[in-house]
Design an enzyme around this catalytic site. Structure first.
Site, PDB file in Angstrom:
ATOM      1  N   SER A   1       0.951  -5.907  10.109  1.00  0.00           N
ATOM      2  CA  SER A   1       1.621  -6.761   9.116  1.00  0.00           C
ATOM      3  C   SER A   1       2.750  -7.398   9.627  1.00  0.00           C
ATOM      4  O   SER A   1       3.851  -6.525  10.364  1.00  0.00           O
ATOM      5  CB  SER A   1       2.109  -6.127   7.938  1.00  0.00           C
ATOM      6  OG  SER A   1       2.536  -6.928   7.001  1.00  0.00           O
TER       7      SER A   1
ATOM      8  N   LYS B   1      -8.592  -2.805   1.274  1.00  0.00           N
ATOM      9  CA  LYS B   1      -8.461  -1.740   2.359  1.00  0.00           C
ATOM     10  C   LYS B   1      -9.485  -0.614   2.161  1.00  0.00           C
ATOM     11  O   LYS B   1      -9.565   0.219   2.883  1.00  0.00           O
ATOM     12  CB  LYS B   1      -6.952  -1.394   2.636  1.00  0.00           C
ATOM     13  CG  LYS B   1      -6.207  -2.373   3.030  1.00  0.00           C
ATOM     14  CD  LYS B   1      -6.497  -2.990   4.570  1.00  0.00           C
ATOM     15  CE  LYS B   1      -5.621  -3.906   5.016  1.00  0.00           C
ATOM     16  NZ  LYS B   1      -6.183  -4.759   6.193  1.00  0.00           N
TER      17      LYS B   1
ATOM     18  N   HIS C   1      -9.222  -4.272  13.027  1.00  0.00           N
ATOM     19  CA  HIS C   1      -8.073  -4.712  12.232  1.00  0.00           C
ATOM     20  C   HIS C   1      -7.701  -5.892  13.077  1.00  0.00           C
ATOM     21  O   HIS C   1      -6.502  -5.846  13.827  1.00  0.00           O
ATOM     22  CB  HIS C   1      -7.190  -3.835  11.995  1.00  0.00           C
ATOM     23  CG  HIS C   1      -5.931  -4.161  10.809  1.00  0.00           C
ATOM     24  ND1 HIS C   1      -4.558  -3.642  11.140  1.00  0.00           N
ATOM     25  CD2 HIS C   1      -6.086  -4.973   9.816  1.00  0.00           C
ATOM     26  CE1 HIS C   1      -4.163  -4.414  10.129  1.00  0.00           C
ATOM     27  NE2 HIS C   1      -4.823  -5.013   9.459  1.00  0.00           N
TER      28      HIS C   1
ATOM     29  N   ASP D   1      -8.383 -10.554   8.952  1.00  0.00           N
ATOM     30  CA  ASP D   1      -8.052  -9.228   9.161  1.00  0.00           C
ATOM     31  C   ASP D   1      -8.949  -8.547   9.209  1.00  0.00           C
ATOM     32  O   ASP D   1      -8.570  -7.455   9.996  1.00  0.00           O
ATOM     33  CB  ASP D   1      -7.440  -9.363   7.678  1.00  0.00           C
ATOM     34  CG  ASP D   1      -6.772  -7.813   7.538  1.00  0.00           C
ATOM     35  OD1 ASP D   1      -5.731  -7.605   8.289  1.00  0.00           O
ATOM     36  OD2 ASP D   1      -6.873  -7.286   6.472  1.00  0.00           O
TER      37      ASP D   1
ATOM     38  N   LYS E   1      -0.665 -12.323  12.786  1.00  0.00           N
ATOM     39  CA  LYS E   1      -2.470 -12.351  13.111  1.00  0.00           C
ATOM     40  C   LYS E   1      -2.887 -13.282  12.197  1.00  0.00           C
ATOM     41  O   LYS E   1      -3.709 -14.184  12.587  1.00  0.00           O
ATOM     42  CB  LYS E   1      -2.825 -10.987  12.502  1.00  0.00           C
ATOM     43  CG  LYS E   1      -4.086 -10.491  12.565  1.00  0.00           C
ATOM     44  CD  LYS E   1      -4.275  -9.032  12.332  1.00  0.00           C
ATOM     45  CE  LYS E   1      -3.788  -8.423  11.570  1.00  0.00           C
ATOM     46  NZ  LYS E   1      -4.292  -8.796  10.250  1.00  0.00           N
ATOM     47  N   THR E   2      -2.524 -13.803  11.077  1.00  0.00           N
ATOM     48  CA  THR E   2      -3.352 -14.637  10.188  1.00  0.00           C
ATOM     49  C   THR E   2      -2.789 -15.952  10.554  1.00  0.00           C
ATOM     50  O   THR E   2      -3.395 -16.964  10.799  1.00  0.00           O
ATOM     51  CB  THR E   2      -2.773 -14.446   8.766  1.00  0.00           C
ATOM     52  OG1 THR E   2      -3.326 -13.209   8.191  1.00  0.00           O
ATOM     53  CG2 THR E   2      -3.463 -15.587   8.033  1.00  0.00           C
TER      54      THR E   2
ATOM     55  N   ARG F   1       2.536 -12.059  -0.900  1.00  0.00           N
ATOM     56  CA  ARG F   1       1.409 -12.453  -0.427  1.00  0.00           C
ATOM     57  C   ARG F   1       0.648 -13.627  -1.357  1.00  0.00           C
ATOM     58  O   ARG F   1       1.060 -13.842  -2.322  1.00  0.00           O
ATOM     59  CB  ARG F   1       0.469 -11.067  -0.706  1.00  0.00           C
ATOM     60  CG  ARG F   1       0.957  -9.990   0.265  1.00  0.00           C
ATOM     61  CD  ARG F   1       0.116  -9.934   1.328  1.00  0.00           C
ATOM     62  NE  ARG F   1       0.669  -8.772   2.597  1.00  0.00           N
ATOM     63  CZ  ARG F   1      -0.020  -8.528   3.704  1.00  0.00           C
ATOM     64  NH1 ARG F   1      -0.948  -9.266   3.841  1.00  0.00           N
ATOM     65  NH2 ARG F   1       0.321  -7.577   4.235  1.00  0.00           N
TER      66      ARG F   1
ATOM     67  N   ARG G   1       0.903  -1.053   0.212  1.00  0.00           N
ATOM     68  CA  ARG G   1       0.017  -0.006   0.036  1.00  0.00           C
ATOM     69  C   ARG G   1       0.875   1.243  -0.015  1.00  0.00           C
ATOM     70  O   ARG G   1       2.242   1.179   0.607  1.00  0.00           O
ATOM     71  CB  ARG G   1      -0.873  -0.085   1.391  1.00  0.00           C
ATOM     72  CG  ARG G   1      -2.071  -1.125   1.170  1.00  0.00           C
ATOM     73  CD  ARG G   1      -2.926  -0.685   2.663  1.00  0.00           C
ATOM     74  NE  ARG G   1      -2.150  -0.938   3.698  1.00  0.00           N
ATOM     75  CZ  ARG G   1      -1.624  -0.136   4.431  1.00  0.00           C
ATOM     76  NH1 ARG G   1      -1.710   1.263   4.235  1.00  0.00           N
ATOM     77  NH2 ARG G   1      -0.917  -0.506   5.495  1.00  0.00           N
TER      78      ARG G   1
END
Length: 538
Positions: free
Chosen positions: A239, A201, A221, A258, A243-244, A323, A60
């Site tokens: 990131s 996003k 988030h 997410d 988290k994932t 990704r 991003r």
């Protein structure tokens, strides 16, 4: 299994100002993958996964994200270098340019929606220049049934034209790429960048305004999963913090990885229909669920593939931010629908490259609010001479780039929900131990999983002196023992074997916390202010 059947419905884009375009509506993932390959915009890996290169942008671009300043947003948005204002008339002119650019072209259109809870559903029409961008939208947004498509009425529209380059001097952008939200026109306009994360996003940012302002719902988030007893766990983190990875657990059903909403009815729902995971150094041994989700229907971004079609997940020559996107049904153990009840534990994940935060600690409500507003993780910086030093990175609410309101608005909502639900909040350091980056080592994933499992199983004891030690700098409560984790790992100081160096570094980080929090102090209550480190370095 999800029905991939292509609808026979056709649509016109004239109402959007896109004229004489060849419209591919609601194509299946297979058809979109074939289109991407035939246009030489992607290749297939050895197992049939589509791999694409997103071009100039592999992440991003927060400085090129704008919100139109108008009657809806003017008094509510926290304007600044995160939420950058854009003039309404300039938006219209730029929008007209983009739609003119897409006219006469072949485009790919998808109707989808966000928010798994029907009470909060947001219908979305996505108009893409590239077929693989449209396939990303299939993966990441929720997929309507044929019956739902018959009378589908989009509320928001995403117009995505990676090949269109803005002229900053004329168009009011910073450079040739842009992602702009217009809450009056209900349009997310994206151009000049092929990075697909801007698509998801954009809608996340819109919901981060819509849900708290109009629906009394906290947008987060975070990832979330649910146990066999129906207890929901929430994982906040920026990131690279896990988290994932940590929410994808074979013993718990995944709600999402997410973006979620926490409603006034005390339920948690996924905004999305898929996952967007980092794949740097991915292995089947460490992260089997994510590894096995990479198959036909998934999209790999910016990875290196050999001539046999094998992916080298360790190769970061294009970007560290490699990704994969995949529909959530590529994960076996998922919650259907993507809604959980009864949140019991919240985990704040941070990759502390200073190596001074405990690997797990319990937070009081005021500490939870403070750390939520702070949103700490650390980035690793390097110089040409090879000198590396951690750099503290603070992102309010663990997602500042996507939060249109002032961070304290979200923190107040979270604090209220924590108190009402009696949820426990934990700070988890997935970063370094035994010293800072360059000296210590990354916390072992198996230890972090063991700590989280101990919390979820109720094995970490009561919040008292016998079971917990209060950290002398950060004031958080670190457990003295944990099943499956060596006792010395639980105390960051003892892993250093150098008290002076440890405390020097710990005070350095605590000062960074305090310095960062100054910009929130005038908005934060005394209770929240007391949740931070109470001591300066000498």
């Amino acid at each position: 299994m999800v029905n991939h059947t292509q609808t026979t419905k056709s649509i016109s884009l004239e109402q959007y100002g896109i004229k004489n375009a060849k419209v591919n509506y609601q194509l299946s993932p297979d058809e979109l993958q074939d289109a991407a390959i035939s246009k030489k915009q992607g290749v297939e890996t050895s197992n049939g996964t589509l791999a694409v290169n997103t071009g100039e942008f592999t992440g991003r671009s927060p400085q090129d994200r704008f919100i139109v300043k108008d009657a809806i947003t003017e008094d509510k948005v926290w304007w600044g270098n995160i939420n950058i204002p854009f003039e309404s008339d300039k938006f219209q002119k730029l929008y007209d340019k983009v739609t003119d650019y897409l006219s006469e072209k072949e485009v790919f259109v998808r109707d989808s929606y966000a928010c798994a809870d029907d009470n909060y559903k947001l219908n979305i029409r996505v108009i893409n220049e590239y077929p693989w961008s449209n396939m990303f939208a299939y993966n990441m947004f929720l997929r309507p049934t044929e019956a739902e498509l018959e009378n589908f009425s989009p509320e928001w529209t995403i117009v995505n034209a990676p090949g269109f380059m803005a002229n900053p001097e004329v168009d009011g952008t910073r450079q040739h790429n842009f992602a702009i939200l217009d809450f009056t026109r209900k349009i997310a306009l994206i151009g000049g960048t092929g990075y697909t994360g801007e698509i998801k996003k954009g809608i996340f940012s819109a919901l981060n305004f819509i849900l708290p302002v109009f629906k009394n719902t906290l947008p987060m988030h975070c990832s979330a999963n649910v146990g066999k007893d129906g207890d929901t766990a929430i994982f906040f983190g920026l990131s690279g913090t896990g988290k994932t990875t940590l929410s994808t657990d074979p013993d718990r059903s995944l709600i999402g990885d997410d973006e979620h909403g926490w409603t006034s009815e005390n339920t948690v729902f996924n905004f999305e229909g898929g996952c967007y995971a980092k794949v740097i150094n991915l292995s089947q041994e460490q992260e089997p669920e994510i590894f096995n989700a990479i198959k036909k229907g998934a999209i790999l971004e910016n990875v290196i593939i050999d001539d046999k079609g094998e992916v080298d997940f360790a190769d970061t020559s294009i970007t560290q931010n490699t990704r994969v996107s995949y529909p959530i049904y590529h994960i076996e153990n998922i919650k259907k629908p993507s809604i959980g009840e009864n949140p019991k534990n919240i985990f704040f994940l941070t990759a502390d490259a200073f190596g001074v935060l405990p690997p797990i600690s319990k937070l009081t409500p005021s500490q939870a609010a403070y750390h939520f507003i702070s949103g700490y993780t650390a980035k690793v910086a390097g110089t040409e001479a090879g000198v590396v030093e951690p750099v503290p990175s603070f992102s309010a609410c663990f997602g500042a780039p996507f939060m249109p309101l002032h961070p304290t608005k979200y923190a107040e909502m979270l604090s209220k929900k924590m108190k009402e639900s009696g949820v426990n909040v934990w700070l988890v350091n997935t970063g370094w131990t035994g010293g800072p980056y360059g000296v210590g080592t990354r916390m072992k994933l198996k230890y972090t999983r063991a700590m989280i499992n101990a919390v979820l199983n109720g094995d970490l004891g009561l919040y008292n002196y016998d079971d917990y030690h209060i950290h002398s700098v950060f004031g958080v409560a670190q457990p003295r023992s944990c099943p499956g984790v060596p006792t010395e790992v639980l105390s960051p100081r003892s892993t250093w074997n150098n008290d002076e160096a440890y405390y020097t570094t710990a005070f350095k980080l605590s000062n960074a916390f305090r310095e960062n929090f100054k910009k929130f102090e005038s908005y934060a209550s005394e209770e929240i202010r007391r949740g931070g480190p109470q001591r300066y370095a000498f």
